[in-house]
Design a protein around this motif. Sequence first.
Motif, PDB file in Angstrom:
ATOM      1  N   PRO A  91       0.795  -1.244   0.000  1.00  0.00           N
ATOM      2  CA  PRO A  91       0.000   0.000   0.000  1.00  0.00           C
ATOM      3  C   PRO A  91       0.819   1.281   0.000  1.00  0.00           C
ATOM      4  CG  PRO A  91      -0.900  -1.589   1.563  1.00  0.00           C
ATOM      5  CD  PRO A  91       0.427  -2.116   1.131  1.00  0.00           C
ATOM      6  N   VAL A 119       0.966  -6.708   3.123  1.00  0.00           N
ATOM      7  CA  VAL A 119      -0.093  -5.698   3.174  1.00  0.00           C
ATOM      8  C   VAL A 119       0.146  -4.662   4.256  1.00  0.00           C
ATOM      9  CG1 VAL A 119      -1.785  -7.325   2.260  1.00  0.00           C
ATOM     10  CG2 VAL A 119      -1.566  -7.044   4.740  1.00  0.00           C
ATOM     11  N   PHE A 126       1.085   3.886   8.182  1.00  0.00           N
ATOM     12  CA  PHE A 126       0.146   4.190   7.102  1.00  0.00           C
ATOM     13  C   PHE A 126      -0.281   5.656   7.172  1.00  0.00           C
ATOM     14  CE2 PHE A 126       0.029  -0.270   6.475  1.00  0.00           C
ATOM     15  CZ  PHE A 126      -0.665  -0.552   5.325  1.00  0.00           C
ATOM     16  N   TRP A 133      -5.490   2.404   4.700  1.00  0.00           N
ATOM     17  CA  TRP A 133      -5.485   1.225   5.563  1.00  0.00           C
ATOM     18  C   TRP A 133      -6.645   0.293   5.244  1.00  0.00           C
ATOM     19  CZ3 TRP A 133      -2.526  -1.212   9.119  1.00  0.00           C
ATOM     20  CH2 TRP A 133      -3.161  -2.116   9.983  1.00  0.00           C
ATOM     21  N   ARG A 136      -6.934  -2.853   2.446  1.00  0.00           N
ATOM     22  CA  ARG A 136      -5.583  -3.046   1.916  1.00  0.00           C
ATOM     23  C   ARG A 136      -5.343  -4.467   1.416  1.00  0.00           C
ATOM     24  NH1 ARG A 136      -5.542  -3.651   7.267  1.00  0.00           N
ATOM     25  NH2 ARG A 136      -3.994  -5.004   8.291  1.00  0.00           N
TER      26      ARG A 136
END
Length: 275
Positions: A91, A119, A126, A133, A136
């Motif tokens: 992410p 992830v 994040f 978040w 994700r």
Amino acid sequence: MKLGLSTPVVMQHPGEFSPWETTAGPDELSLIAERAEALGFHHMTCAQHTGIPASAAAVRGTVYWDPLATLSFLAARTRRIRLVTAVVVLPYHHPVALAKSYGTLDRLSGGRVVLGVGVGSLTEEFELLGAPWDGRGAAADRDIARLRAAWGQPVVDGFAIEPHATSTDLTVWVGGRTKRSLRRAVELGNGWMPFGLPPDTIAEFLAQRRPPADFDVVLSPGMPLDPQSDPNATHARLSRLRDVGATIANCTLQARSVEHFCDQLEALHTIGTGV
């Protein structure tokens, strides 16, 4: 079962690193990389964290060298050993940007990049990076597919990507500690690299979802090994990983100095050939 190396110095997790690592730098990393390659180790790793909340430092540690910079440095000092992100947090990146940056490293290293991906699990990080978040996991599935589609391609979505990886055959190992991470690895990757799971749980997960024959299961023996002082325990811990399905062991080592670390590498290699 192949042996890989969780690179010292570049990640200092509480309880898993030795005091000499706190002052070590490029010279020590070069010695270790050259020795690991000469012995035939499969890979070296580097993790990713941009920053760790001070409140979590006692549990997670604070030293995490940047993986792209670190693996590029190691690539320049080796010729064969594979270079593994363990892991890149999906992410935090656009998949095409990953294909460009690590594809460049793949070109520089002669095709030795293995992308370990995950992830993410640190909500504060994040927030620091402005990364989403919620959702994700599903986003990671899409990003792996997009990353694989972009890898090694000269043109992606109408954009020229130069340089790019040496081939379109990307090796992806999926990190995690859930059944969903194993599902993601089997369906979208080439290997599973779990963390924080006991061997019995790993064996249970693998029994419920049988990976294909050419799939890698990359397991850690847990706490650092001491192959010189305790070869029997080292052999037993490696054997346990093999028995639950490991194809590659990703090892950490106890050491008093960089010279001792290199001696430990040799002892580990000797023991590993008999597992």
